[in-house]
Design a protein around this motif. Structure first.
Motif, PDB file in Angstrom:
ATOM      1  N   MET A   1       0.861  -1.195  -0.052  1.00 25.51           N
ATOM      2  CA  MET A   1       0.020  -0.092   0.057  1.00 25.51           C
ATOM      3  C   MET A   1       1.002   1.380  -0.075  1.00 25.51           C
ATOM      4  O   MET A   1       1.823   1.205   0.596  1.00 25.51           O
ATOM      5  N   ALA A   2       0.711   2.211  -0.762  1.00 24.06           N
ATOM      6  CA  ALA A   2       1.304   3.636  -0.916  1.00 24.06           C
ATOM      7  C   ALA A   2       0.723   4.622  -0.037  1.00 24.06           C
ATOM      8  O   ALA A   2      -0.548   4.608  -0.517  1.00 24.06           O
ATOM      9  N   ASP A   3       1.432   5.345   0.329  1.00 22.90           N
ATOM     10  CA  ASP A   3       0.986   6.479   1.335  1.00 22.90           C
ATOM     11  C   ASP A   3       1.453   7.684   0.737  1.00 22.90           C
ATOM     12  O   ASP A   3       2.681   7.812   0.521  1.00 22.90           O
ATOM     13  N   MET A   4       0.500   8.665   0.511  1.00 27.33           N
ATOM     14  CA  MET A   4       1.156   9.829  -0.145  1.00 27.33           C
ATOM     15  C   MET A   4       0.618  10.947   0.970  1.00 27.33           C
ATOM     16  O   MET A   4      -0.525  10.964   1.460  1.00 27.33           O
ATOM     17  N   GLN A   5       1.478  11.890   1.257  1.00 26.37           N
ATOM     18  CA  GLN A   5       0.951  12.868   2.316  1.00 26.37           C
ATOM     19  C   GLN A   5       1.290  14.365   1.778  1.00 26.37           C
ATOM     20  O   GLN A   5       1.934  14.495   0.904  1.00 26.37           O
ATOM     21  N   PHE A   6       0.461  15.053   2.181  1.00 26.18           N
ATOM     22  CA  PHE A   6       0.433  16.505   1.575  1.00 26.18           C
ATOM     23  C   PHE A   6      -0.088  17.638   2.846  1.00 26.18           C
ATOM     24  O   PHE A   6      -0.557  17.152   3.633  1.00 26.18           O
ATOM     25  N   ASP A   7       0.242  18.790   2.594  1.00 28.03           N
ATOM     26  CA  ASP A   7      -0.269  19.947   3.292  1.00 28.03           C
ATOM     27  C   ASP A   7      -0.627  20.973   2.600  1.00 28.03           C
ATOM     28  O   ASP A   7      -0.209  21.403   1.481  1.00 28.03           O
ATOM     29  N   ILE A   8      -1.948  21.648   2.944  1.00 36.09           N
ATOM     30  CA  ILE A   8      -2.468  22.623   2.322  1.00 36.09           C
ATOM     31  C   ILE A   8      -2.505  23.867   3.238  1.00 36.09           C
ATOM     32  O   ILE A   8      -3.498  23.712   4.042  1.00 36.09           O
ATOM     33  N   PRO A   9      -1.954  24.854   3.012  1.00 41.32           N
ATOM     34  CA  PRO A   9      -1.781  26.188   3.802  1.00 41.32           C
ATOM     35  C   PRO A   9      -3.103  26.707   3.458  1.00 41.32           C
ATOM     36  O   PRO A   9      -3.575  27.067   2.494  1.00 41.32           O
ATOM     37  N   HIS A  10      -3.803  27.448   4.510  1.00 42.01           N
ATOM     38  CA  HIS A  10      -4.876  28.434   4.440  1.00 42.01           C
ATOM     39  C   HIS A  10      -4.993  29.405   5.308  1.00 42.01           C
ATOM     40  O   HIS A  10      -4.390  29.210   6.478  1.00 42.01           O
ATOM     41  N   ASP A  11      -5.881  30.391   5.298  1.00 40.51           N
ATOM     42  CA  ASP A  11      -6.083  31.554   6.221  1.00 40.51           C
ATOM     43  C   ASP A  11      -7.493  31.469   6.561  1.00 40.51           C
ATOM     44  O   ASP A  11      -7.831  32.754   7.117  1.00 40.51           O
ATOM     45  N   LEU A  12      -8.126  30.432   6.616  1.00 35.49           N
ATOM     46  CA  LEU A  12      -9.749  30.377   6.855  1.00 35.49           C
ATOM     47  C   LEU A  12     -10.087  30.166   8.405  1.00 35.49           C
ATOM     48  O   LEU A  12     -11.111  30.538   8.528  1.00 35.49           O
ATOM     49  N   GLY A  13      -9.374  29.657   9.100  1.00 34.93           N
ATOM     50  CA  GLY A  13      -9.450  29.142  10.410  1.00 34.93           C
ATOM     51  C   GLY A  13     -10.168  27.653  10.416  1.00 34.93           C
ATOM     52  O   GLY A  13     -10.881  27.374   9.126  1.00 34.93           O
ATOM     53  N   LYS A  14     -10.215  27.035  11.374  1.00 33.12           N
ATOM     54  CA  LYS A  14     -10.611  25.540  11.340  1.00 33.12           C
ATOM     55  C   LYS A  14     -12.156  25.513  10.766  1.00 33.12           C
ATOM     56  O   LYS A  14     -12.860  24.788  10.124  1.00 33.12           O
ATOM     57  N   ALA A  15     -13.019  26.137  11.777  1.00 37.34           N
ATOM     58  CA  ALA A  15     -14.323  26.288  11.252  1.00 37.34           C
ATOM     59  C   ALA A  15     -14.716  26.442   9.773  1.00 37.34           C
ATOM     60  O   ALA A  15     -15.767  25.674   9.049  1.00 37.34           O
ATOM     61  N   GLU A  16     -14.212  27.632   9.191  1.00 35.95           N
ATOM     62  CA  GLU A  16     -14.488  27.706   7.775  1.00 35.95           C
ATOM     63  C   GLU A  16     -13.877  26.850   6.947  1.00 35.95           C
ATOM     64  O   GLU A  16     -14.489  26.425   5.819  1.00 35.95           O
ATOM     65  N   ALA A  17     -12.696  26.345   7.208  1.00 30.52           N
ATOM     66  CA  ALA A  17     -12.056  25.435   6.246  1.00 30.52           C
ATOM     67  C   ALA A  17     -13.108  24.219   6.502  1.00 30.52           C
ATOM     68  O   ALA A  17     -13.103  23.454   5.256  1.00 30.52           O
ATOM     69  N   ARG A  18     -13.318  23.636   7.305  1.00 26.00           N
ATOM     70  CA  ARG A  18     -14.196  22.425   7.596  1.00 26.00           C
ATOM     71  C   ARG A  18     -15.763  22.773   6.803  1.00 26.00           C
ATOM     72  O   ARG A  18     -15.883  21.692   6.020  1.00 26.00           O
ATOM     73  N   ARG A  19     -16.129  23.810   6.826  1.00 27.15           N
ATOM     74  CA  ARG A  19     -17.184  24.171   6.005  1.00 27.15           C
ATOM     75  C   ARG A  19     -17.182  24.035   4.805  1.00 27.15           C
ATOM     76  O   ARG A  19     -17.794  23.365   4.026  1.00 27.15           O
ATOM     77  N   ARG A  20     -15.935  24.578   4.318  1.00 20.31           N
ATOM     78  CA  ARG A  20     -15.803  24.448   2.710  1.00 20.31           C
ATOM     79  C   ARG A  20     -15.472  23.094   2.085  1.00 20.31           C
ATOM     80  O   ARG A  20     -16.053  22.640   1.156  1.00 20.31           O
ATOM     81  N   ILE A  21     -14.993  22.297   3.215  1.00 19.35           N
ATOM     82  CA  ILE A  21     -14.646  20.886   2.816  1.00 19.35           C
ATOM     83  C   ILE A  21     -16.024  20.227   2.652  1.00 19.35           C
ATOM     84  O   ILE A  21     -16.217  19.592   1.582  1.00 19.35           O
ATOM     85  N   GLU A  22     -16.689  20.358   3.737  1.00 21.84           N
ATOM     86  CA  GLU A  22     -17.903  19.455   3.830  1.00 21.84           C
ATOM     87  C   GLU A  22     -18.972  19.937   2.646  1.00 21.84           C
ATOM     88  O   GLU A  22     -19.562  19.124   2.061  1.00 21.84           O
ATOM     89  N   ALA A  23     -18.664  21.209   2.124  1.00 23.79           N
ATOM     90  CA  ALA A  23     -19.820  21.719   1.349  1.00 23.79           C
ATOM     91  C   ALA A  23     -19.193  20.993  -0.241  1.00 23.79           C
ATOM     92  O   ALA A  23     -20.024  20.966  -1.034  1.00 23.79           O
ATOM     93  N   GLY A  24     -17.948  20.938  -0.334  1.00 22.07           N
ATOM     94  CA  GLY A  24     -17.559  20.347  -1.593  1.00 22.07           C
ATOM     95  C   GLY A  24     -17.513  18.914  -1.863  1.00 22.07           C
ATOM     96  O   GLY A  24     -17.294  18.369  -2.880  1.00 22.07           O
ATOM     97  N   LEU A  25     -17.850  18.200  -0.653  1.00 24.32           N
ATOM     98  CA  LEU A  25     -17.840  16.626  -0.677  1.00 24.32           C
ATOM     99  C   LEU A  25     -18.813  16.138  -1.569  1.00 24.32           C
ATOM    100  O   LEU A  25     -18.358  15.088  -2.417  1.00 24.32           O
TER     101      LEU A  25
END
Length: 103
Positions: A1-25
């Motif tokens: 099994m291959a694992d790939m890791q990544f980091d995405i910087p943002h300036d949204l704060g946790k709540a807004e980042a979660r909201r956007r990810i949840e809305a895009g799913l």
């Protein structure tokens, strides 16, 4: 099994980042080449596990939402290891898109 890791910087704060990810799913499934399904499961407020089923295989992605960064790991089964790069990039790019525009 291959694992790939990544980091995405943002300036949204946790709540807004979660909201956007949840809305895009719901849109994520439509962009899986060859069709597939995405089953999200939240553990607490800031950890998301995605079970992505495509081409008869299951890919698991974990996203950890922080105040200024979303960290991710994509676990790719051996049968899809030749496509590990494009699959990992698809998950990362999808998360970047979700974070970049308000949903």
């Amino acid at each position: 099994m291959a694992d790939m890791q990544f980091d995405i910087p943002h300036d949204l704060g946790k709540a807004e980042a979660r909201r956007r990810i949840e809305a895009g799913l719901p849109k994520l499934e439509a962009h899986i080449p060859g069709g597939g399904t995405v089953e999200p499961a939240w553990q607490g407020e800031n950890r998301l596990t995605l079970s992505i089923k495509a081409m008869g295989q299951q890919i698991t992605a974990h996203l950890e939402i922080g105040d200024t960064i979303v960290s991710g790991t994509v676990k790719i089964p051996m049968m899809l290891s030749m496509m590990a790069g494009p699959i990992g990039e698809f998950v990362k790019t999808s998360a970047e898109r979700m974070l970049s525009k308000p949903a």
